[in-house]
Structures are given as structure tokens and as C-alpha cells.
Design a protein around this motif. Sequence first.
Motif, PDB file in Angstrom:
ATOM      1  N   SER A   1     -20.971  -5.585 -28.001  1.00  0.00           N
ATOM      2  CA  SER A   1     -21.405  -6.115 -26.707  1.00  0.00           C
ATOM      3  C   SER A   1     -21.528  -4.943 -25.737  1.00  0.00           C
ATOM      4  O   SER A   1     -21.364  -3.793 -26.120  1.00  0.00           O
ATOM      5  CB  SER A   1     -20.383  -7.126 -26.170  1.00  0.00           C
ATOM      6  N   VAL A   2     -21.794  -5.255 -24.493  1.00  0.00           N
ATOM      7  CA  VAL A   2     -21.824  -4.210 -23.468  1.00  0.00           C
ATOM      8  C   VAL A   2     -20.633  -4.349 -22.517  1.00  0.00           C
ATOM      9  O   VAL A   2     -20.634  -3.810 -21.421  1.00  0.00           O
ATOM     10  CB  VAL A   2     -23.164  -4.190 -22.700  1.00  0.00           C
ATOM     11  N   ALA A   3     -19.603  -5.058 -22.969  1.00  0.00           N
ATOM     12  CA  ALA A   3     -18.391  -5.231 -22.164  1.00  0.00           C
ATOM     13  C   ALA A   3     -17.603  -3.924 -22.116  1.00  0.00           C
ATOM     14  O   ALA A   3     -17.498  -3.215 -23.098  1.00  0.00           O
ATOM     15  CB  ALA A   3     -17.527  -6.345 -22.748  1.00  0.00           C
ATOM     16  N   LEU A   4     -17.076  -3.645 -20.953  1.00  0.00           N
ATOM     17  CA  LEU A   4     -16.200  -2.492 -20.741  1.00  0.00           C
ATOM     18  C   LEU A   4     -14.869  -3.002 -20.199  1.00  0.00           C
ATOM     19  O   LEU A   4     -14.817  -4.079 -19.595  1.00  0.00           O
ATOM     20  CB  LEU A   4     -16.822  -1.531 -19.729  1.00  0.00           C
ATOM     21  N   PRO A   5     -13.792  -2.241 -20.365  1.00  0.00           N
ATOM     22  CA  PRO A   5     -12.515  -2.664 -19.793  1.00  0.00           C
ATOM     23  C   PRO A   5     -12.632  -2.855 -18.278  1.00  0.00           C
ATOM     24  O   PRO A   5     -13.336  -2.089 -17.602  1.00  0.00           O
ATOM     25  CB  PRO A   5     -11.572  -1.503 -20.116  1.00  0.00           C
ATOM     26  N   LEU A   6     -11.972  -3.873 -17.757  1.00  0.00           N
ATOM     27  CA  LEU A   6     -12.048  -4.194 -16.331  1.00  0.00           C
ATOM     28  C   LEU A   6     -11.712  -2.984 -15.461  1.00  0.00           C
ATOM     29  O   LEU A   6     -12.343  -2.757 -14.436  1.00  0.00           O
ATOM     30  CB  LEU A   6     -11.121  -5.359 -15.987  1.00  0.00           C
ATOM     31  N   GLY A   7     -10.754  -2.197 -15.875  1.00  0.00           N
ATOM     32  CA  GLY A   7     -10.361  -1.032 -15.089  1.00  0.00           C
ATOM     33  C   GLY A   7     -11.481  -0.023 -14.891  1.00  0.00           C
ATOM     34  O   GLY A   7     -11.489   0.732 -13.928  1.00  0.00           O
ATOM     35  N   VAL A   8     -12.443  -0.023 -15.777  1.00  0.00           N
ATOM     36  CA  VAL A   8     -13.567   0.914 -15.689  1.00  0.00           C
ATOM     37  C   VAL A   8     -14.545   0.485 -14.599  1.00  0.00           C
ATOM     38  O   VAL A   8     -15.117   1.326 -13.905  1.00  0.00           O
ATOM     39  CB  VAL A   8     -14.296   1.018 -17.048  1.00  0.00           C
ATOM     40  N   THR A   9     -14.753  -0.804 -14.438  1.00  0.00           N
ATOM     41  CA  THR A   9     -15.812  -1.300 -13.551  1.00  0.00           C
ATOM     42  C   THR A   9     -15.315  -2.069 -12.332  1.00  0.00           C
ATOM     43  O   THR A   9     -16.126  -2.501 -11.516  1.00  0.00           O
ATOM     44  CB  THR A   9     -16.768  -2.214 -14.337  1.00  0.00           C
ATOM     45  N   LYS A  10     -14.020  -2.241 -12.155  1.00  0.00           N
ATOM     46  CA  LYS A  10     -13.498  -3.134 -11.108  1.00  0.00           C
ATOM     47  C   LYS A  10     -13.890  -2.729  -9.687  1.00  0.00           C
ATOM     48  O   LYS A  10     -14.029  -3.585  -8.832  1.00  0.00           O
ATOM     49  CB  LYS A  10     -11.979  -3.275 -11.219  1.00  0.00           C
ATOM     50  N   ASP A  11     -14.083  -1.460  -9.419  1.00  0.00           N
ATOM     51  CA  ASP A  11     -14.411  -1.015  -8.060  1.00  0.00           C
ATOM     52  C   ASP A  11     -15.902  -0.777  -7.847  1.00  0.00           C
ATOM     53  O   ASP A  11     -16.311  -0.294  -6.790  1.00  0.00           O
ATOM     54  CB  ASP A  11     -13.638   0.272  -7.723  1.00  0.00           C
ATOM     55  N   TYR A  12     -16.720  -1.112  -8.830  1.00  0.00           N
ATOM     56  CA  TYR A  12     -18.159  -0.885  -8.727  1.00  0.00           C
ATOM     57  C   TYR A  12     -18.849  -2.007  -7.963  1.00  0.00           C
ATOM     58  O   TYR A  12     -18.480  -3.172  -8.079  1.00  0.00           O
ATOM     59  CB  TYR A  12     -18.806  -0.808 -10.110  1.00  0.00           C
ATOM     60  N   SER A  13     -19.874  -1.638  -7.222  1.00  0.00           N
ATOM     61  CA  SER A  13     -20.745  -2.649  -6.623  1.00  0.00           C
ATOM     62  C   SER A  13     -21.538  -3.289  -7.768  1.00  0.00           C
ATOM     63  O   SER A  13     -21.560  -2.779  -8.891  1.00  0.00           O
ATOM     64  CB  SER A  13     -21.713  -1.991  -5.635  1.00  0.00           C
ATOM     65  N   GLU A  14     -22.213  -4.391  -7.471  1.00  0.00           N
ATOM     66  CA  GLU A  14     -23.039  -5.049  -8.494  1.00  0.00           C
ATOM     67  C   GLU A  14     -24.108  -4.097  -9.019  1.00  0.00           C
ATOM     68  O   GLU A  14     -24.366  -4.025 -10.226  1.00  0.00           O
ATOM     69  CB  GLU A  14     -23.693  -6.309  -7.921  1.00  0.00           C
ATOM     70  N   HIS A  15     -24.718  -3.324  -8.132  1.00  0.00           N
ATOM     71  CA  HIS A  15     -25.750  -2.360  -8.533  1.00  0.00           C
ATOM     72  C   HIS A  15     -25.167  -1.284  -9.456  1.00  0.00           C
ATOM     73  O   HIS A  15     -25.755  -0.951 -10.489  1.00  0.00           O
ATOM     74  CB  HIS A  15     -26.382  -1.735  -7.284  1.00  0.00           C
TER      75      HIS A  15
ATOM     76  N   ASN B   1     -26.008  -0.606 -13.508  1.00  0.00           N
ATOM     77  CA  ASN B   1     -26.450   0.709 -13.988  1.00  0.00           C
ATOM     78  C   ASN B   1     -25.555   1.222 -15.116  1.00  0.00           C
ATOM     79  O   ASN B   1     -26.051   1.788 -16.094  1.00  0.00           O
ATOM     80  CB  ASN B   1     -26.495   1.724 -12.856  1.00  0.00           C
ATOM     81  N   VAL B   2     -24.245   1.025 -14.988  1.00  0.00           N
ATOM     82  CA  VAL B   2     -23.306   1.456 -16.023  1.00  0.00           C
ATOM     83  C   VAL B   2     -23.537   0.660 -17.307  1.00  0.00           C
ATOM     84  O   VAL B   2     -23.571   1.226 -18.398  1.00  0.00           O
ATOM     85  CB  VAL B   2     -21.845   1.319 -15.535  1.00  0.00           C
ATOM     86  N   ILE B   3     -23.707  -0.644 -17.184  1.00  0.00           N
ATOM     87  CA  ILE B   3     -23.942  -1.495 -18.350  1.00  0.00           C
ATOM     88  C   ILE B   3     -25.253  -1.099 -19.040  1.00  0.00           C
ATOM     89  O   ILE B   3     -25.329  -1.010 -20.272  1.00  0.00           O
ATOM     90  CB  ILE B   3     -23.958  -2.983 -17.953  1.00  0.00           C
ATOM     91  N   LYS B   4     -26.279  -0.833 -18.258  1.00  0.00           N
ATOM     92  CA  LYS B   4     -27.571  -0.433 -18.826  1.00  0.00           C
ATOM     93  C   LYS B   4     -27.444   0.877 -19.605  1.00  0.00           C
ATOM     94  O   LYS B   4     -27.938   1.002 -20.726  1.00  0.00           O
ATOM     95  CB  LYS B   4     -28.602  -0.301 -17.705  1.00  0.00           C
ATOM     96  N   LYS B   5     -26.770   1.855 -19.031  1.00  0.00           N
ATOM     97  CA  LYS B   5     -26.589   3.148 -19.701  1.00  0.00           C
ATOM     98  C   LYS B   5     -25.706   3.000 -20.931  1.00  0.00           C
ATOM     99  O   LYS B   5     -25.984   3.582 -21.986  1.00  0.00           O
ATOM    100  CB  LYS B   5     -25.994   4.179 -18.728  1.00  0.00           C
ATOM    101  N   PHE B   6     -24.640   2.201 -20.825  1.00  0.00           N
ATOM    102  CA  PHE B   6     -23.734   1.965 -21.944  1.00  0.00           C
ATOM    103  C   PHE B   6     -24.476   1.318 -23.114  1.00  0.00           C
ATOM    104  O   PHE B   6     -24.324   1.724 -24.258  1.00  0.00           O
ATOM    105  CB  PHE B   6     -22.568   1.100 -21.474  1.00  0.00           C
ATOM    106  N   SER B   7     -25.313   0.335 -22.817  1.00  0.00           N
ATOM    107  CA  SER B   7     -26.066  -0.323 -23.887  1.00  0.00           C
ATOM    108  C   SER B   7     -27.046   0.655 -24.535  1.00  0.00           C
ATOM    109  O   SER B   7     -27.202   0.673 -25.761  1.00  0.00           O
ATOM    110  CB  SER B   7     -26.793  -1.567 -23.371  1.00  0.00           C
ATOM    111  N   GLN B   8     -27.686   1.485 -23.731  1.00  0.00           N
ATOM    112  CA  GLN B   8     -28.640   2.463 -24.257  1.00  0.00           C
ATOM    113  C   GLN B   8     -27.947   3.452 -25.190  1.00  0.00           C
ATOM    114  O   GLN B   8     -28.450   3.741 -26.284  1.00  0.00           O
ATOM    115  CB  GLN B   8     -29.305   3.209 -23.109  1.00  0.00           C
ATOM    116  N   LEU B   9     -26.795   3.956 -24.779  1.00  0.00           N
ATOM    117  CA  LEU B   9     -26.073   4.926 -25.602  1.00  0.00           C
ATOM    118  C   LEU B   9     -25.581   4.312 -26.909  1.00  0.00           C
ATOM    119  O   LEU B   9     -25.650   4.945 -27.969  1.00  0.00           O
ATOM    120  CB  LEU B   9     -24.902   5.518 -24.810  1.00  0.00           C
TER     121      LEU B   9
END
Length: 85
Positions: free
Chosen positions: A9-23, A27-35
Amino acid sequence: PMCCVSEWSVALPLGVTKDYSEHEFRNVIKKFSQLQLEAFETATHGWFFWTWKDSAGIVWDMQRCIEEGLLKVPGGGRSTDLVNP
């Protein structure tokens, strides 16, 4: 390659993304899926996403990821060129 990646999946641990804005999150999910796909397409026999549709969130839902531009699936064959859905 001697393996097949299953149930990713493209799920990441909550601690990685908890302080991110929706945008930023998108972007992180898109890059993670691409890699991940680049690695899977060059180093495995193939892959299976976790599920086509899932109410647990977009990171588990391949259909929504594709529709919202967070995941670009390969065009077929063994090419590492990712195409727009």
C-alpha cells in the motif's frame, strides 16, 4: 527477480505524516508510491496492491489513489516507464 510483492500500500506510519498539511501528505504519498513501483518493476516478477477499494482510507485504496493522481501504474511489460492512468 525471484519474488512477487503482495499486499503493498502507500500507507506510512502516522508519526511520519502527522504534522503534514493535506497538500504535503499527498505529495509524500505520491512520491512514496512512485519509488515503490520503480523498485517493484525492476526488482520483482510483479506486485499486487492491497485492495482495489477500501473504506479504511486512500492509502489502502488503489482505485482512489489512481483517480486522485497519487499512483501511476506501469503501462505493461517490464518497462520502468510509469504512465498516467
